[in-house]
Design an enzyme around this catalytic site. Structure first.
Site, short mmCIF file in Angstrom:
data_model
loop_
_atom_site.label_atom_id
_atom_site.label_comp_id
_atom_site.label_asym_id
_atom_site.label_seq_id
_atom_site.Cartn_x
_atom_site.Cartn_y
_atom_site.Cartn_z
N ALA A 1 8.79 0.17 -9.41
CA ALA A 1 9.00 1.61 -10.10
C ALA A 1 10.04 1.07 -10.92
O ALA A 1 10.40 1.63 -11.75
CB ALA A 1 9.18 2.20 -9.11
N ASP B 1 8.47 -2.35 4.69
CA ASP B 1 7.92 -2.36 3.83
C ASP B 1 7.03 -3.96 4.32
O ASP B 1 7.40 -4.72 4.72
CB ASP B 1 9.10 -2.63 2.23
CG ASP B 1 8.15 -2.43 1.30
OD1 ASP B 1 7.37 -2.23 0.94
OD2 ASP B 1 9.01 -2.95 0.33
N HIS B 2 6.11 -4.13 2.68
CA HIS B 2 5.50 -5.09 2.89
C HIS B 2 4.78 -6.00 3.70
O HIS B 2 5.57 -7.12 3.65
CB HIS B 2 5.95 -5.98 1.58
CG HIS B 2 5.66 -5.57 0.43
ND1 HIS B 2 3.64 -5.61 0.14
CD2 HIS B 2 6.28 -5.00 -0.82
CE1 HIS B 2 3.77 -4.78 -1.38
NE2 HIS B 2 5.02 -4.58 -1.33
N ASN C 1 8.65 3.10 -4.89
CA ASN C 1 9.34 2.00 -4.51
C ASN C 1 10.42 0.63 -5.43
O ASN C 1 9.89 1.08 -6.75
CB ASN C 1 8.77 0.25 -4.07
CG ASN C 1 8.02 1.37 -2.38
OD1 ASN C 1 7.61 2.20 -2.22
ND2 ASN C 1 7.04 0.01 -1.88
P1 13P Z 1 10.80 -3.58 -7.61
O1 13P Z 1 12.20 -4.71 -7.06
O2 13P Z 1 10.41 -3.65 -8.79
O3 13P Z 1 11.77 -2.36 -8.20
O4 13P Z 1 9.65 -3.27 -6.87
C1 13P Z 1 10.90 -2.60 -5.28
C2 13P Z 1 9.07 -2.79 -4.61
O5 13P Z 1 7.91 -2.12 -5.03
C3 13P Z 1 9.49 -3.00 -3.19
O6 13P Z 1 8.20 -2.78 -1.82
#
Ligand code: 13P
Length: 264
Positions: free
Chosen positions: A175, A47-48, A195
C-alpha cells in the site's frame, strides 16, 4: 502504536519472518506486551510466512493472526499448505491470512499478459477460500511491494469480480505509494486491511540519516525518538486515509481475555 492511540484507531503490528528470525521470542514478547497494554485494540500478526515452523513458533508465542503465504508455490500446493496452517491456527484460536496470485516487487520488463498471469483469479479465489477456510485473503490486482516504479495501476474490475463471491475480508499488500483515491476505491470495493512498510521504513531511515549528518555525537535514544516521530507522521496519515480514526471502541483487543485474567 502511538499513532493508533492518538487517533483512537485499532491497528496491527506485523512481524516479518526475517524480523522473527532476527528478534526471536524476545521481539514477539515485546510486541505482545505493547499490544496488551495499549489503550486501543492492537493485534500482533506474522506477515508473509512460507514456513510451517515459523507459523508454529508465532502461534505458540501467542500471536493472534498469521499470514500463511503459499503464493510462491504452485496453486494446489498453496491450497494444501494454507489448509493445513489454517487448521493449526484455528485450533489455537488464531486467524489466518493467505494469498493467491503472486505479488511482485520487480514487474519491470513484464508484458501485460505476464503481469495478469500473476494476478488473483476470481474463480480460483472462491474455490481457495471454500477449501482452505482462511479468514482473510490477500489479493493481487497490480499492487507491488516496495516503490512503484511507474504510476500504480490497480485492476478494479478484477477486485469487483473477486469480492462478488467472497465474503471474508480482503487485504491489499504494497500500500506504500498508492494515491488516496486508489485507497478509497479499494475500501469501497471490499479491502479491509492494508499492509504498509516501505513508506514507514523510509521515514525512519531518512530521519536517521539527517540527524546523523547534523549531530556529532548523537544520543541513541534521541535518534530513535526522532525517527519514531517521523514514522508516526506517516502512520497517522495512513490511518486517516484508511478510515479507522475513532474506531477503536468498535473492536475488542485480541488480548482482552488475557487482560481480564491479569486484572483478576
Ligand atoms: P510496502 O512495503 O510496499 O508498503 O508493502 C508492505 C507489505 O505489503 C508487507 O506485507
Amino acid at each position: 502504536m502511538q499513532a493508533a492511540e492518538t487517533l483512537s484507531s485499532p491497528a496491527m503490528l506485523q512481524i516479518h519472518p526475517g524480523s522473527l528470525k532476527f528478534g526471536g521470542t524476545a521481539l514477539v514478547s515485546l510486541c505482545m506486551e505493547a499490544a496488551r497494554t495499549s489503550k486501543v485494540p492492537i493485534s500482533v500478526h506474522l506477515d508473509h510466512s512460507t514456513s510451517a515452523s515459523a507459523i508454529q513458533q508465532a502461534l505458540s508465542a501467542g500471536m493472534t493472526s498469521v499470514m500463511a503465504d503459499g503464493s510462491p508455490l504452485p496453486y494446489t500446493e498453496n491450497l494444501t499448505f494454507t489448509k493445513q496452517m489454517t487448521e493449526l491456527a484455528h485450533s489455537k484460536g488464531a486467524a489466518v491470512e493467505a494469498e493467491i496470485g503472486r505479488i511482485s516487487g520487480s514487474e519491470d520488463g513484464m508484458t501485460v499478459e505476464e503481469k495478469e498471469a500473476l494476478m488473483t483469479d476470481p474463480d480460483q479465489a472462491v474455490e481457495f477460500v471454500a477449501a482452505t477456510k482462511v479468514d482473510f485473503l490477500a489479493v493481487t490486482i497490480g499492487n507491488v511491494h516496495g516503490e512503484y516504479k511507474s504510476k500504480p495501476r490497480l485492476d478494479f474490475p478484477r477486485l469487483v469480480r473477486i469480492r462478488k463471491n467472497i465474503d471474508i475480508p480482503l487485504v491489499l499488500h504494497g500500500a506504500s505509494g498508492l494515491p488516496p483515491e486508489m485507497i478509497s476505491k479499494s475500501i469501497e470495493l471490499g479491502v479491509c486491511k492494508f499492509n504498509v512498510n516501505t513508506e514507514v521504513r523510509q521515514a525512519y531511515v531518512q530521519n536517521l540519516k539527517k540527524d546523523l549528518s547534523t549531530s556529532k555525537s548523537p544520543d541513541l535514544v534521541d535518534l530513535m525518538q526522532n525517527a519514531i516521530s517521523a514514522m508516526q507522521e506517516v502512520i497517522s496519515e495512513k490511518i486517516q486515509l484508511f478510515g479507522s480514526v475513532g474506531k477503536a471502541h468498535l473492536h475488542e483487543s485480541p488480548y482482552a481475555s488475557m487482560l481480564a485474567g491479569q486484572r483478576m
